[in-house]
Each structure stands twice: as structure tokens, then as C-alpha cells.
Design a protein around this motif. Structure first.
Motif, short mmCIF file in Angstrom:
data_model
loop_
_atom_site.label_atom_id
_atom_site.label_comp_id
_atom_site.label_asym_id
_atom_site.label_seq_id
_atom_site.Cartn_x
_atom_site.Cartn_y
_atom_site.Cartn_z
N TYR A 126 43.92 120.02 64.22
CA TYR A 126 43.62 121.43 64.44
C TYR A 126 42.52 121.85 63.47
CZ TYR A 126 44.32 126.49 63.97
OH TYR A 126 44.15 127.85 63.89
N VAL A 164 49.10 133.07 65.77
CA VAL A 164 49.21 131.72 65.22
C VAL A 164 49.81 131.72 63.81
CG1 VAL A 164 46.85 131.60 64.25
CG2 VAL A 164 47.99 129.51 65.01
N ALA A 179 42.28 126.96 70.78
CA ALA A 179 43.64 127.30 70.36
C ALA A 179 44.24 128.30 71.34
CB ALA A 179 43.62 127.88 68.95
N GLU A 187 50.33 125.58 66.71
CA GLU A 187 49.64 125.17 67.94
C GLU A 187 50.28 123.91 68.53
OE1 GLU A 187 47.31 126.41 69.89
OE2 GLU A 187 46.85 128.18 68.71
N GLY A 193 51.55 125.93 71.24
CA GLY A 193 50.24 126.31 71.80
C GLY A 193 49.54 125.17 72.51
#
Ligand SMILES: [Zn+2]
Length: 312
Positions: free
Chosen positions: A134, A300, A294, A120, A124
Motif C-alpha cells: 500500500y 481508511v 485505495a 485496505e 478495501g
């Protein structure tokens, strides 16, 4: 230049050939069949890697490294995995050595939550920031901390377990042995457990007409105004807010990124969550810390493992 990314989950094994821009050039997915035990699963991992490396769509692409995301606990330096709860029989597995030898490419291991955080961060919702936290809120609550562009591993690679901070002193027992962890208050199964408890206590709710109500049922009925479902959801979001506020107060990250199945609730989660956090954070300019969903979705795992290989 590209890497082979492998994401080892308890249900599925996913892999991809990913270039340095985060484009997935080839991908594959097979069931883990974790119940078959260690050796068959290792063989499937290697088989999947081999399959991807020989795909026609990556002919001519130089794959120079392998990144692996796997549930912890892990010893990252040694490349060893110790008894992840979702992989029975993995007592002490030298995973890096095994994959490296079988596929003849340098291999880097990271725990899956840290890998997702790095994914991410690089591709992301954390792209462009230097420091993010995260969280993934689904069956469990996991997390990863990226400080100044690097995963913060901490002592014995144990950092980032945001799901196991105590948010409710006398709360229910958590899988880790502690009481009132964030995971025991706000994960999907803990939301479903609360529904069962309130129904068993005789509370009247449309949840009672569902055989095994899930957290998704709680969200759906809360949105329709069911008072019991709303109460359960509000409580779960409130505790998540307590956890996120603590993380922001300690680390003052530039962004907080939240993924996982429970975030499918969308604004129904994020709006009250931001409000809870805003009320609790006093010493960090909280308006400057976006709390974002996210962005990588189901990719991911692959993009996280790729980021691990590309960053090493
Ligand atoms: Zn716990």
C-alpha cells in the motif's frame, strides 16, 4: 464484538466504534490542536474515546479492544511514539499505556501507514489478497507491506517506508536527509515545488497566473494541455512508476493499492503509472499485479486502526 479505533493525525483526531465486519457503528472527529503540545492532545484523545464508548448507538455492543494509528517513528512492542514530525512535543510518549489506563481496555498501537495498509487489506482494495503493498501519495509518501496477511514490520519497526527509496540519485533533498527519495519527486508538495522552480526559471505556463500553484493545479492544467504542467506531472508519475516497479520486483505482491490526495487525479495517474511499471518490471508477471486506487477513502484511518485491534 467491536473495537474502538483511534486515528491520530497532526490536524485531526478521528475515532470510531467498528464491528468485526468493518461497519462503523459510531464515529467522531475533533481537531488535534497539535500546537498545544502533548498533554492537551492526550486529554483530547482520551476524551474522544470516552465520548464514543458512551454513545447511545453502541449501547449493548461489547467493545473489547482499542486500536490506535499514529504517525511514527513508533516502538510497537513498547507502545511508544517518538517525535512524529506532525506532533510537536511528543518526544517519547508511552501512548499505549496512557490510553489503556485511561479507558481501561487493552490497546494496540500501529504506525498510521501500516494501519492504513491493513485497513485496505482487510476491508478495501486489498480484500481477498494475501499480500499487498500500500502506498499513500499526498503531503508525504508513506506505505505499508502486508505479507501473508501480516504487516511486515522489519528491524525496529522501520519497514514499509516506500516514500524514502532513492529513485533519482542526485534529486532534491528530502525531509529525511537523503536526496531524490520518491517523496521528494512525486508527493504533492514536491510537484508544487517543481512548478515554482520552472516558473522561476522563466518557463511560460498558465501556472504562472496562480499565486501558489498546488499539485491539483498542475493536474488540472496538464489535462488542459499546458506543456509545463504536463512536463511536471509526467515526471512525477514516471518517478512513482520507478518506485512501484521496484516494490513489485522485490516483493511480487498480489496487488498494489495506492491512496492519498494525489490519486484524486484518477485515471490520469493510474493509466500512465501502469504503463511505466509494465515497462520496468521484467521478472514478475506484472500483468497479474493490479495497481488499484485505495477503496476506503477518508475512513481508511478509522478502519485501519480497527483492523489493527481486530488482528491483534
Ligand atoms: Zn526521504
Amino acid at each position: 464484538m467491536a473495537v474502538l479505533a483511534i486515528d491520530i493525525g497532526g490536524t485531526k483526531l478521528a475515532a470510531g466504534i467498528v464491528d468485526s465486519e468493518g461497519r462503523i457503528l459510531a464515529r467522531g472527529e475533533i481537531p488535534t490542536l497539535a500546537k498545544e503540545g502533548l498533554e492537551p492532545v492526550l486529554a483530547r484523545i482520551v476524551g474522544l474515546g470516552r465520548d464514543l464508548l458512551s454513545r447511545p448507538e453502541v449501547a449493548g455492543v461489547r467493545v473489547h479492544r482499542i486500536g490506535v494509528g499514529c504517525a511514527g517513528p513508533v516502538d510497537l512492542k513498547a507502545g511508544v511514539v517518538f517525535n512524529p514530525p506532525n506532533l510537536p512535543g511528543w518526544t517519547q510518549v508511552p501512548l499505549t499505556d496512557h490510553i489503556q489506563r485511561a479507558l481501561a481496555l487493552p490497546t494496540v498501537l500501529e504506525n498510521d501507514a501500516n494501519a492504513a495498509a491493513l485497513g485496505e487489506f482487510r476491508y478495501g482494495a486489498g480484500k481477498g489478497a494475501r499480500s499487498i503493498v500500500y502506498l499513500t501519495v499526498s503531503t508525504g509518501i508513506g506505505g505499508g507491506i502486508i505479507l501473508n496477511g501480516k504487516v511486515w514490520h522489519g528491524l525496529k519497526d522501520a519497514a514499509g517506508e516506500v516514500g524514502h527509496m532513492t529513485v533519482c540519485p542526485d534529486g532534491p533533498l528530502c525531509g529525511c536527509g537523503n536526496r531524490g527519495c520518491l517523496e521528494a519527486m512525486s508527493s504533492g508538495p514536491s510537484i508544487a515545488r517543481r512548478a515554482r522552480e520552472l516558473l522561476a526559471a522563466g518557463r511560460q505556463s498558465a501556472l504562472g497566473q496562480i499565486a501558489n500553484p498546488t499539485s491539483a493545479d498542475v493536474v488540472r492544467l496538464a489535462k488542459k494541455g499546458d506543456p509545463v504542467a504536463s512536463e511536471i506531472w509526467d515526471q512525477a508519475v514516471r518517478y512513482l512508476g520507478i518506485g512501484v516497479a521496484a516494490v513489485i520486483t522485490i516483493l511480487a505482491p498480489e496487488r498494489v493499492v495506492i491512496g492519498g490526495g494525489v490519486t484524486k487525479a484518477g485515471d490520469y495517474l493510474f493509466q500512465p503509472l501502469r504503463e511505466h511499471v509494465r515497462q520496468r518490471v521484467k521478472l514478475v508477471p506484472v500483468e497479474s499485479v493490479p495497481i488499484l486506487p485505495a477503496a476506503l477513502g477518508p475512513d481508511v484511518g478509522i478502519l485501519g486502526a480497527a483492523a489493527v485491534a481486530l488482528d491483534s
